[in-house]
Design an enzyme around this catalytic site. Structure first.
Site, PDB file in Angstrom:
ATOM      1  N   CYS A   1       0.802  -1.115  -0.070  1.00  0.00           N
ATOM      2  CA  CYS A   1       0.003  -0.137   0.029  1.00  0.00           C
ATOM      3  C   CYS A   1       0.823   1.261  -0.045  1.00  0.00           C
ATOM      4  O   CYS A   1       1.854   1.379  -0.850  1.00  0.00           O
ATOM      5  CB  CYS A   1      -0.956  -0.201   1.184  1.00  0.00           C
ATOM      6  SG  CYS A   1      -2.205   1.167   0.935  1.00  0.00           S
TER       7      CYS A   1
ATOM      8  N   ASP B   1      -8.579  -3.390  -7.336  1.00  0.00           N
ATOM      9  CA  ASP B   1      -7.950  -2.365  -6.411  1.00  0.00           C
ATOM     10  C   ASP B   1      -8.685  -1.261  -6.665  1.00  0.00           C
ATOM     11  O   ASP B   1      -8.057  -0.691  -7.936  1.00  0.00           O
ATOM     12  CB  ASP B   1      -6.454  -2.478  -6.140  1.00  0.00           C
ATOM     13  CG  ASP B   1      -5.917  -1.670  -5.253  1.00  0.00           C
ATOM     14  OD1 ASP B   1      -6.630  -0.836  -4.879  1.00  0.00           O
ATOM     15  OD2 ASP B   1      -4.742  -1.333  -4.848  1.00  0.00           O
TER      16      ASP B   1
ATOM     17  N   HIS C   1      -7.508  -4.779  -2.994  1.00  0.00           N
ATOM     18  CA  HIS C   1      -6.407  -3.905  -2.277  1.00  0.00           C
ATOM     19  C   HIS C   1      -6.108  -4.761  -1.150  1.00  0.00           C
ATOM     20  O   HIS C   1      -7.004  -5.223  -0.454  1.00  0.00           O
ATOM     21  CB  HIS C   1      -6.740  -2.632  -2.131  1.00  0.00           C
ATOM     22  CG  HIS C   1      -5.681  -1.766  -1.499  1.00  0.00           C
ATOM     23  ND1 HIS C   1      -4.623  -1.339  -2.161  1.00  0.00           N
ATOM     24  CD2 HIS C   1      -5.688  -1.261  -0.256  1.00  0.00           C
ATOM     25  CE1 HIS C   1      -3.973  -0.373  -1.512  1.00  0.00           C
ATOM     26  NE2 HIS C   1      -4.582  -0.528  -0.280  1.00  0.00           N
TER      27      HIS C   1
END
Length: 247
Positions: free
Chosen positions: A125, A183, A214
Site C-alpha cells: 500500500c 484494487d 487492495h
C-alpha cells in the site's frame, strides 16, 4: 530459520524513528530489507509479513513511517478512525522526509554486525510506494512493491518535480511490481501509466497483476487471499536472494 526481533530507535533529520528488526537467530551477517508498512504502521499482519521474510535469511527492518506525527510505538487500528488518522499522516509528511528516513536507516544499519551492507526494500500500500521511492537511492539493490498507492496520482506532498513517478528513471535496482486488478486505489489507467513510465525509462522490472483486491496480503479481514500471498512471498524471496548477496 528461527528468528529473533528487537527495537532500535535511530536518529533522523525529523526526529527519533523506531525500527523493529527481525533477523535470523543464526550467527552471521545477512542482507537487509526495509519493510515499509501501510498507513497503520506496524500492525500484527505487518509484523507477520516481516517475520516471514526474515525466516528466509534476511534482516527485515520495519520503520515507523510516521514517527514525526505520532508517539513512538503508535499502531493505528483497521477501522475508520485509524484509516482517517493514517490518511491525514500520509498527506502531511512529504516524500523528502521519507527519503531522509531511508538514508538514516542505511547509515545506521550498515554498521550493524548482523548486516552485510546489502539493502533492498519492500512494502504494501503506502509502503509499496515507499519501497519504490527508496529505490531512488542507489544503495537499494532491489524493491518488491505491492499495490503501491499514489505513484500514479502524485498525491503525497513533495517539492515540484520531486514526485516518485517523475524520478523513475533514477531507479537502478531491479523492481517487482505487484497489483490487484480489483484494487480501487490504483485503477487500470493508473497501473498502465506506471507500466508505461517503467518501459519508457528502460528500468529493470517485472510486472504482476492478480485477480485480487487492495491489501490481499493482509492476513486479517475479508480481502485476504492466502494463495496469492504465498505466491508473492515466494517471488519476493527470489528477488532478494538474486540481488542481495550474503557476506
Amino acid at each position: 530459520m528461527i528468528i529473533q526481533h528487537h527495537d532500535e530507535d535511530i536518529n533522523t533529520p525529523t526526529g527519533t524513528m523506531r525500527c523493529t528488526v527481525y533477523r535470523p537467530q543464526a550467527e552471521g551477517r545477512f542482507p537487509c530489507i526495509f519493510f515499509y508498512s501501510e498507513i497503520f504502521q506496524q500492525t500484527a499482519p505487518i509484523a507477520r509479513s516481516a517475520m516471514m521474510m526474515a525466516g528466509h535469511g534476511f534482516v527485515v527492518i520495519v520503520p515507523e513511517v510516521f514517527h514525526e506525527l505520532n508517539p513512538i510505538g503508535t499502531v493505528l487500528a483497521y477501522d475508520d478512525e485509524g484509516k482517517d488518522k493514517g490518511n491525514d499522516d500520509k498527506f502531511t509528511k512529504p516524500l523528502e522526509s521519507h527519503d531522509s528516513d531511508t538514508v538514516a536507516m542505511i547509515e545506521h544499519f550498515e554498521k550493524a554486525d548482523y548486516c552485510t551492507g546489502q539493502f533492498g526494500s519492500m512494502g504494501v500500500c503506502l509502503g509499496g510506494h515507499l519501497a519504490y521511492r527508496a529505490a531512488l537511492n542507489p544503495r537499494i539493490q532491489a524493491a518488491f512493491c505491492l499495490y503501491a498507492t499514489d505513484i500514479h496520482s502524485n498525491t503525497i506532498p513533495c517539492q515540484e518535480g520531486n514526485d516518485s513517478f517523475t524520478r523513475t528513471n533514477e531507479i537502478q535496482g531491479e523492481l517487482v511490481m505487484v497489483w490487484g486488478k480489483q484494487d480501487p486505489h490504483v485503477p487500470t489507467e493508473g497501473r498502465q501509466k506506471i507500466y508505461q513510465q517503467l518501459l519508457n525509462t528502460e528500468r529493470l522490472f517485472s510486472w504482476h497483476e492478480f485477480n485480487g483486491q487492495h491489501a490481499f496480503m493482509r492476513d486479517e479481514g475479508d480481502r485476504y487471499d492466502p494463495a496469492l500471498a504465498l505466491e508473492c512471498y515466494s517471488k519476493a524471496v527470489a528477488l532478494f536472494q538474486k540481488n542481495l548477496h550474503r557476506a
